[in-house]
Every structure is written in C-alpha cells, then in structure tokens.
Design an enzyme around this catalytic site. Structure first.
Site, PDB file in Angstrom:
ATOM      1  N   GLY A  92     -51.399  -4.646 -41.882  1.00 53.43           N
ATOM      2  CA  GLY A  92     -52.682  -4.857 -41.216  1.00 53.43           C
ATOM      3  C   GLY A  92     -53.154  -6.271 -41.494  1.00 53.43           C
ATOM      4  O   GLY A  92     -52.742  -6.882 -42.490  1.00 53.43           O
ATOM      5  N   GLN A 111     -58.635 -13.561 -42.049  1.00 54.12           N
ATOM      6  CA  GLN A 111     -57.560 -13.956 -42.966  1.00 54.12           C
ATOM      7  C   GLN A 111     -56.748 -15.145 -42.441  1.00 54.12           C
ATOM      8  O   GLN A 111     -55.984 -15.752 -43.187  1.00 54.12           O
ATOM      9  CB  GLN A 111     -56.640 -12.766 -43.260  1.00 54.12           C
ATOM     10  N   CYS A 164     -53.050  -6.932 -50.450  1.00 54.61           N
ATOM     11  CA  CYS A 164     -53.678  -7.685 -49.371  1.00 54.61           C
ATOM     12  C   CYS A 164     -52.939  -9.009 -49.240  1.00 54.61           C
ATOM     13  O   CYS A 164     -52.638  -9.647 -50.244  1.00 54.61           O
ATOM     14  CB  CYS A 164     -55.147  -7.933 -49.713  1.00 54.61           C
ATOM     15  N   LEU A 165     -52.643  -9.413 -48.020  1.00 52.24           N
ATOM     16  CA  LEU A 165     -51.916 -10.674 -47.830  1.00 52.24           C
ATOM     17  C   LEU A 165     -52.719 -11.872 -48.347  1.00 52.24           C
ATOM     18  O   LEU A 165     -52.143 -12.905 -48.643  1.00 52.24           O
ATOM     19  CB  LEU A 165     -51.556 -10.884 -46.351  1.00 52.24           C
ATOM     20  N   HIS A 183     -59.740  -0.916 -44.947  1.00 52.94           N
ATOM     21  CA  HIS A 183     -59.530  -2.183 -45.655  1.00 52.94           C
ATOM     22  C   HIS A 183     -59.794  -3.364 -44.707  1.00 52.94           C
ATOM     23  O   HIS A 183     -60.459  -4.334 -45.078  1.00 52.94           O
ATOM     24  CB  HIS A 183     -58.088  -2.193 -46.189  1.00 52.94           C
ATOM     25  N   GLU A 184     -59.307  -3.245 -43.473  1.00 54.96           N
ATOM     26  CA  GLU A 184     -59.470  -4.351 -42.511  1.00 54.96           C
ATOM     27  C   GLU A 184     -60.912  -4.461 -42.026  1.00 54.96           C
ATOM     28  O   GLU A 184     -61.415  -5.571 -41.835  1.00 54.96           O
ATOM     29  CB  GLU A 184     -58.525  -4.175 -41.318  1.00 54.96           C
ATOM     30  N   HIS A 203     -62.806  -6.379 -44.428  1.00 53.38           N
ATOM     31  CA  HIS A 203     -62.619  -7.832 -44.269  1.00 53.38           C
ATOM     32  C   HIS A 203     -63.624  -8.399 -43.274  1.00 53.38           C
ATOM     33  O   HIS A 203     -64.160  -9.491 -43.473  1.00 53.38           O
ATOM     34  CB  HIS A 203     -61.208  -8.142 -43.745  1.00 53.38           C
TER      35      HIS A 203
HETATM   36 NI    NI Z   1     -56.494  -7.467 -46.836  1.00 56.41          NI
END
Ligand code: NI
Length: 206
Positions: free
Chosen positions: A46, A51, A97-98, A139-140, A143
């Site tokens: 995701g 990000q 998380c990236l 989670h997204e 963000h």
């Molecule tokens: Ni993340």
C-alpha cells in the site's frame, strides 16, 4: 509512469494532513499509476500519495501481488476515503511502512472497516475491508491524516525507531534517487530470511 522517490521519516510532510481531491483529472490518474509503480518496486502492499510528497487524499493498495509471481493482484485506488464504521475489536498486526525502512511494530486496529471513497472513475463506493486489506487501508488513511503507524505504539518504541532512522539518514542510507528498473541496489533484501509470522504490513519494505 514512474517510480518516485519516497519520503523517509522523520519528515514534517508525513505529519501533515493531505488535501481532498476536487477533480479526478489526468494528473490524479497519473499519480495513482506512479504510486503503484513505486509501491511494487519497493515491494510494499500500500502507498499513500503523501509518501511521494503529494499532499492529496489518494492511496493505492494491492495486498495479493506477491502471491502470484509478482503479477498484480486486486488493485485498489481510494480517493478521499473516509471510514464510516469499524468492528471495534482489537486486532494486532506487525506493521511496517515504506517511509520507515526495516522498522516493524505491533499495531492494534479494528479487524474490519467500512469505507466510503471515490474510485478512479469518480464513482462513490462503499466497501467493507477485512484482514490484511483492512489493516492496509487503515494504515494508508492514517497517512492522509498525518498519522503514521508508530503513532499507535509506545513512545519508548517510537523514539527508538525514530533515532534509528535519523542515524540511517545521517549515514546516507536514504540518499534520494529516482528508482528505475536498473537500480543496482536490492530492494528485496532480507525477504527470504524474514520471519513470515507477521502479516506483511502494508508497506513492509523487505
Ligand atoms: Ni506507511
């Protein structure tokens, strides 16, 4: 389509609320494709627009692509998503998380959420998400609201992760570069050695 450089924590943009999308035009369609390119390249499941530095309420998810020899699974693009209701239970997943390379922590969230969003055609959709997809979508959406997964864990653990990332940044481990198919570095490091007990958090980067 392009693989975009990721924002790595700590970064004030990750703490910033993203703006609703007013019109779904070519720029939003291109952004969604770039988010998928970047997510697949980084081996996440995701990714939120913030990000890659776009403070727009757009996220993408595909939690199944690893299952089938890197062939894309069911792709979701959620624009202006809102959680309408959740199951109210406490479900624990080890998330990554990236934007937090190589960092993982147990996060408690409801196991099921009902979400209203616009799809890429601008149609209003209401959908119930369960399992990894529910974790990923929550989670997204966090963000988009300037919230990251470590905001859900103890301040001790959070500070530890933040200190590690600052150290890695100082060591030049995340020097920004545009990723391409011919990147010489390995984005799949440690994948085979990794403890697969955890559900791959939406943006695991292993
Ligand atoms: Ni993340």
């Amino acid at each position: 389509m392009a693989i975009l450089p990721l924002i790595i924590a700590p970064d004030v943009r990750l703490k910033t609320k993203s703006e609703p999308v007013a019109v779904i035009d070519d720029s939003i369609r291109a952004l969604a494709l770039d988010l998928f390119d970047t997510m697949y390249h980084e081996r996440g499941i995701g990714l939120a627009a913030v990000q890659v530095g776009e403070l727009k309420r757009v996220l993408v998810a595909d939690v199944n692509w690893r299952d089938d020899d890197d062939t894309p699974g069911k792709q979701y693009i959620l624009i202006n998503p809102e959680i309408l209701e959740d199951s109210g239970d406490d479900h624990v997943y080890k998330e990554g998380c990236l934007s937090f390379p190589d960092q993982f922590a147990d996060v408690v969230r409801p196991s099921t959420v009902r979400v209203k969003y616009l799809n890429i055609k601008g149609e209003s959709i209401e959908e119930t998400f369960e399992g990894i997809l529910a974790t990923c979508i929550q989670h997204e959406i966090d963000h988009l609201n300037g919230i990251v997964f470590v905001d859900h864990i103890s301040s001790v653990k959070r500070d530890m992760i933040t200190r590690k990332l600052i150290k890695m940044k100082k060591a030049g481990m995340f020097e920004p570069h545009v990723h391409g198919p011919n990147c010489s570095h390995d984005h799949d490091h440690g994948h085979d050695d990794h403890d697969h007990e955890h559900v791959h958090g939406e943006n695991c980067n292993h």
